[in-house]
Design an enzyme around this catalytic site. Structure first.
Site, PDB file in Angstrom:
ATOM      1  N   ARG A  17       0.807  -1.212   0.000  1.00 36.17           N
ATOM      2  CA  ARG A  17       0.000   0.000   0.000  1.00 36.17           C
ATOM      3  C   ARG A  17       0.852   1.279   0.000  1.00 36.17           C
ATOM      4  O   ARG A  17       0.339   2.364  -0.238  1.00 36.17           O
ATOM      5  CB  ARG A  17      -0.950  -0.011   1.205  1.00 36.17           C
ATOM      6  CG  ARG A  17      -2.079  -1.018   1.044  1.00 36.17           C
ATOM      7  CD  ARG A  17      -2.809  -1.278   2.349  1.00 36.17           C
ATOM      8  NE  ARG A  17      -2.085  -2.190   3.227  1.00 36.17           N
ATOM      9  CZ  ARG A  17      -2.542  -2.617   4.407  1.00 36.17           C
ATOM     10  NH1 ARG A  17      -3.703  -2.190   4.849  1.00 36.17           N
ATOM     11  NH2 ARG A  17      -1.834  -3.456   5.147  1.00 36.17           N
ATOM     12  N   LYS A 354      37.291  20.749  11.322  1.00 37.04           N
ATOM     13  CA  LYS A 354      37.207  19.288  11.421  1.00 37.04           C
ATOM     14  C   LYS A 354      38.280  18.759  12.356  1.00 37.04           C
ATOM     15  O   LYS A 354      39.435  19.177  12.254  1.00 37.04           O
ATOM     16  CB  LYS A 354      37.383  18.668  10.038  1.00 37.04           C
ATOM     17  CG  LYS A 354      37.246  17.162  10.053  1.00 37.04           C
ATOM     18  CD  LYS A 354      38.155  16.437   9.082  1.00 37.04           C
ATOM     19  CE  LYS A 354      39.551  16.255   9.623  1.00 37.04           C
ATOM     20  NZ  LYS A 354      40.437  15.453   8.798  1.00 37.04           N
ATOM     21  N   TYR A 369      39.590  27.081   6.518  1.00 38.26           N
ATOM     22  CA  TYR A 369      39.497  25.645   6.761  1.00 38.26           C
ATOM     23  C   TYR A 369      40.485  25.283   7.865  1.00 38.26           C
ATOM     24  O   TYR A 369      41.693  25.469   7.716  1.00 38.26           O
ATOM     25  CB  TYR A 369      39.803  24.822   5.501  1.00 38.26           C
ATOM     26  CG  TYR A 369      39.896  23.349   5.840  1.00 38.26           C
ATOM     27  CD1 TYR A 369      38.794  22.689   6.396  1.00 38.26           C
ATOM     28  CD2 TYR A 369      41.074  22.619   5.671  1.00 38.26           C
ATOM     29  CE1 TYR A 369      38.865  21.352   6.768  1.00 38.26           C
ATOM     30  CE2 TYR A 369      41.150  21.279   6.042  1.00 38.26           C
ATOM     31  CZ  TYR A 369      40.038  20.656   6.588  1.00 38.26           C
ATOM     32  OH  TYR A 369      40.110  19.341   6.969  1.00 38.26           O
ATOM     33  N   ARG A 443      55.789  35.757   2.079  1.00 36.79           N
ATOM     34  CA  ARG A 443      55.387  36.231   0.749  1.00 36.79           C
ATOM     35  C   ARG A 443      56.560  36.974   0.118  1.00 36.79           C
ATOM     36  O   ARG A 443      57.448  37.461   0.827  1.00 36.79           O
ATOM     37  CB  ARG A 443      54.145  37.111   0.856  1.00 36.79           C
ATOM     38  CG  ARG A 443      54.340  38.314   1.718  1.00 36.79           C
ATOM     39  CD  ARG A 443      53.067  39.122   1.837  1.00 36.79           C
ATOM     40  NE  ARG A 443      53.336  40.341   2.570  1.00 36.79           N
ATOM     41  CZ  ARG A 443      52.749  40.687   3.710  1.00 36.79           C
ATOM     42  NH1 ARG A 443      51.875  39.881   4.281  1.00 36.79           N
ATOM     43  NH2 ARG A 443      53.052  41.813   4.288  1.00 36.79           N
TER      44      ARG A 443
HETATM   45  C1  UD1 Z   1      -2.750  -5.609  11.228  1.00 32.01           C
HETATM   46  C2  UD1 Z   1      -3.749  -6.499  11.983  1.00 32.01           C
HETATM   47  C3  UD1 Z   1      -4.939  -5.645  12.392  1.00 32.01           C
HETATM   48  C4  UD1 Z   1      -4.497  -4.484  13.238  1.00 32.01           C
HETATM   49  C5  UD1 Z   1      -3.410  -3.652  12.531  1.00 32.01           C
HETATM   50  C6  UD1 Z   1      -2.832  -2.653  13.494  1.00 32.01           C
HETATM   51  C7  UD1 Z   1      -3.502  -8.727  11.051  1.00 32.01           C
HETATM   52  C8  UD1 Z   1      -4.084  -9.750  10.151  1.00 32.01           C
HETATM   53  N1  UD1 Z   1      -4.159  -7.560  11.109  1.00 32.01           N
HETATM   54  O1  UD1 Z   1      -3.363  -5.181  10.035  1.00 32.01           O
HETATM   55  O2  UD1 Z   1      -5.862  -6.431  13.124  1.00 32.01           O
HETATM   56  O3  UD1 Z   1      -5.606  -3.662  13.571  1.00 32.01           O
HETATM   57  O4  UD1 Z   1      -2.351  -4.515  12.052  1.00 32.01           O
HETATM   58  O5  UD1 Z   1      -1.991  -1.749  12.864  1.00 32.01           O
HETATM   59  O6  UD1 Z   1      -2.512  -8.988  11.685  1.00 32.01           O
HETATM   60  N2  UD1 Z   1       3.950  -8.691   8.177  1.00 32.01           N
HETATM   61  C9  UD1 Z   1       4.878  -9.702   8.091  1.00 32.01           C
HETATM   62  N3  UD1 Z   1       4.625 -10.753   7.263  1.00 32.01           N
HETATM   63  C10 UD1 Z   1       3.474 -10.860   6.565  1.00 32.01           C
HETATM   64  C11 UD1 Z   1       2.511  -9.827   6.672  1.00 32.01           C
HETATM   65  C12 UD1 Z   1       2.776  -8.753   7.505  1.00 32.01           C
HETATM   66  O7  UD1 Z   1       5.934  -9.647   8.718  1.00 32.01           O
HETATM   67  O8  UD1 Z   1       3.312 -11.866   5.840  1.00 32.01           O
HETATM   68  C13 UD1 Z   1       4.255  -7.529   9.036  1.00 32.01           C
HETATM   69  C14 UD1 Z   1       4.265  -6.235   8.265  1.00 32.01           C
HETATM   70  O9  UD1 Z   1       5.587  -5.943   7.818  1.00 32.01           O
HETATM   71  C15 UD1 Z   1       3.772  -5.224   9.287  1.00 32.01           C
HETATM   72  C16 UD1 Z   1       2.934  -6.051  10.242  1.00 32.01           C
HETATM   73  O10 UD1 Z   1       3.244  -7.404  10.003  1.00 32.01           O
HETATM   74  O11 UD1 Z   1       4.825  -4.622  10.001  1.00 32.01           O
HETATM   75  C17 UD1 Z   1       1.444  -5.819  10.048  1.00 32.01           C
HETATM   76  O12 UD1 Z   1       1.079  -6.127   8.714  1.00 32.01           O
HETATM   77  P1  UD1 Z   1       0.069  -5.212   7.902  1.00 32.01           P
HETATM   78  O13 UD1 Z   1      -0.094  -5.803   6.560  1.00 32.01           O
HETATM   79  O14 UD1 Z   1       0.455  -3.811   7.993  1.00 32.01           O
HETATM   80  O15 UD1 Z   1      -1.266  -5.480   8.733  1.00 32.01           O
HETATM   81  P2  UD1 Z   1      -2.557  -4.537   8.798  1.00 32.01           P
HETATM   82  O16 UD1 Z   1      -3.376  -4.758   7.596  1.00 32.01           O
HETATM   83  O17 UD1 Z   1      -2.189  -3.164   9.119  1.00 32.01           O
HETATM   84 CA    CA Z   2      -0.277  -2.071   9.237  1.00 33.09          CA
END
Ligand code: UD1
Ligand code: CA
Length: 460
Positions: A17, A354, A369, A443
């Protein structure tokens, strides 16, 4: 014994996103990658270990960006959702017996105090699983907390899967959880969410509740602290929130601003009372500013210590420097790493310093400098003075002792020393040590050819 804590930061998501090639958690918030704020909040808790879950796409960049942090990495090979991400940290958590704090890597505004309160509640109530919720004015995009008639939480519904009625719920999941190690085994029970093709960590609440495990959902105060960042618009909003919070904090401590919307102060910066800051000033890293200072527009100060009563004039750049009290710096000064400016000194326009000490009361006011030099007290450095510190291979030092007068446009070819009270005539190139009290002048003699101009005209 203090109870052990491990933290897992989920950072493997693709951040689609954001529509950017930069991994989401490395997008900068007021100049600092987002994940650093999360790690800072977490490190305030004194955890035994911190595990960052990275993805195949961002592992390399993430490791590079976090190389100075005390963290371990776990790899989530394919981004199959937040539950799958946490499972990827399983190996790193093997045998760990304390509490496990799990946080999304995209909630940079969360603070240590809030996390600590959450941990205390979880521990006091001896829960198997806890999560932090908050009331969102606009809950769009967050997972909604489902509570039964007796107000007990039993599940989380993601936006995508929520009914219209469900979407009206304003209590949402912050993405901050606490687990007892045993509860982690339930991750395996989470099924694939068919709409998104991911394993949702949020499903754990329902699974654990159904099994009769004690689960706590703690609703916490200020929604601005839990903002999740998924889009650039949200990033900009978070920046504004963070700036406002920081400015408010310093205003309450007698720091004043001409335009509070145009100053950028990093979280570790300290500012003394009565200091006034003009617009477009950047205070970065581990910087401390004394009391009663004035910082004029367009100044950037990074990892530096500034004493009391210092004036820093427009467009000066100061990095890893120490500036003592009652000094005046700029306009257009550049202080590079290792510059130490002692009290009552003056560093003026277009002066670069520096790895040098500038002694008490010494003045270098224009176009110079000064590199790799030790300059004593009450020295006058004339306009255009240059320390020639580099011979193409090595750097050498210049020593200028107390009460020396260096005339304008002097080059000091290091290694070289100008002893106490000596004078250097303007336009000199100094290659030999100058004895105390002497005048050094190198000089060539000036000649005047009488009537030259008239003769030239006649020739034409
Ligand atoms: C998530 C929560 C949601 C919550 C919100 C809060 C889930 C399914 N949903 O949604 O309930 O209200 O955060 O901000 O958890 N990530 C991974 N691996 C993955 C997917 C995500 O490491 O496969 C990490 C992302 O890098 C991120 C975090 O998990 O830092 C959250 O993922 P994101 O996709 O932002 O979840 P939200 O849709 O915001
Ligand atoms: Ca998020």
């Amino acid at each position: 014994m203090k109870k052990a804590l491990a933290c897992v930061v989920l950072a493997a998501g693709q951040g689609t996103r954001m529509r950017s090639t930069i991994p989401k958690v490395l997008h900068r918030l007021n100049g600092i990658p987002m994940i650093h704020y999360v790690l800072r909040a977490v490190s305030g808790l004194g955890p035994e270990k911190v595990i960052v879950v990275a993805g195949r796409d961002n592992e390399k960049v993430l490791k590079g960006a976090l190389k100075s942090e005390d963290v371990q990495f776990a790899l989530q090979k394919t981004p199959l959702g937040t539950a799958h991400a946490l499972m990827s940290a399983g190996k790193a958590l093997r045998g760990f017996q304390g509490d496990i704090l799990v946080l999304n890597g995209d909630i940079p505004l969360v603070g240590t105090v809030t996390l600590r309160k959450f941990i205390t509640k979880h521990r006091r109530a001896r829960k198997s699983l806890s999560l932090l919720s908050f009331i969102a004015e606009d809950p769009t995009g967050y997972g909604r907390i489902l509570r039964d008639r007796s107000d007990s939480p039993f599940g989380i519904r993601e936006e995508r899967d929520a009914t219209e009625e469900g979407k009206a719920i304003k209590e949402v999941n912050s993405g901050i959880y606490l687990f007892k190690p045993r509860t982690l085994s339930l991750l395996k029970k989470i099924g694939l969410n068919s709409k998104k093709g991911e394993y949702y960590l949020t499903d754990i609440l329902e699974i654990a509740s159904l099994r009769g495990l004690s689960c706590g959902v703690y609703c916490s105060g200020d929604e601005r602290e839990f903002m999740g960042i998924n889009t650039v618009e949200e990033l900009l909003r978070a920046q504004r929130i963070l700036r406002e919070k920081t400015v408010r904090y310093w205003l309450e401590r007698d720091v004043s601003f001409m335009d509070e919307t145009a100053v950028y102060i990093h979280p570790d910066v300290i500012i003394g009372e009565g200091t006034h800051i003009y617009p477009n000033v950047y205070l970065e890293g581990k910087t401390s500013i004394g009391s009663g200072c004035v910082i004029y527009p367009d100044v950037r100060i990074t990892d530096s210590t500034i004493g009391d009563g210092v004036t820093i004039k427009d467009s000066s750049v100061i990095e890893s420097a120490e500036i003592q009290g009652n000094t005046m710096i700029g306009p257009f000064a550049r202080l590079r790493p290792g510059a130490r400016i002692m009290k009552d000194a003056r560093i003026g326009n277009f002066v670069e310093v520096k790895a040098s000490t500038i002694g008490e009361g010494t003045k270098a006011q224009h176009l110079s400098y000064i590199g790799d030099a030790d300059v004593g007290k009450n020295v006058n450095i004339g306009a255009g003075t240059i320390t020639c510190n580099y011979d193409g291979v090595k750097k050498h030092r210049t020593v200028i002792e107390d009460n020396v007068f260096i005339g304008s446009d002097t080059q000091l070819v290091a290694p070289v020393r100008v002893e106490k009270g000596a004078y250097v005539g303007a336009g000199s190139t100094i290659t030999k040590d100058v004895p105390s009290g002497a005048l050094a002048i190198s000089r060539s003699q000036e000649r005047h050819i009488k009537g030259w101009a008239g003769k030239r005209k006649e020739k034409k």
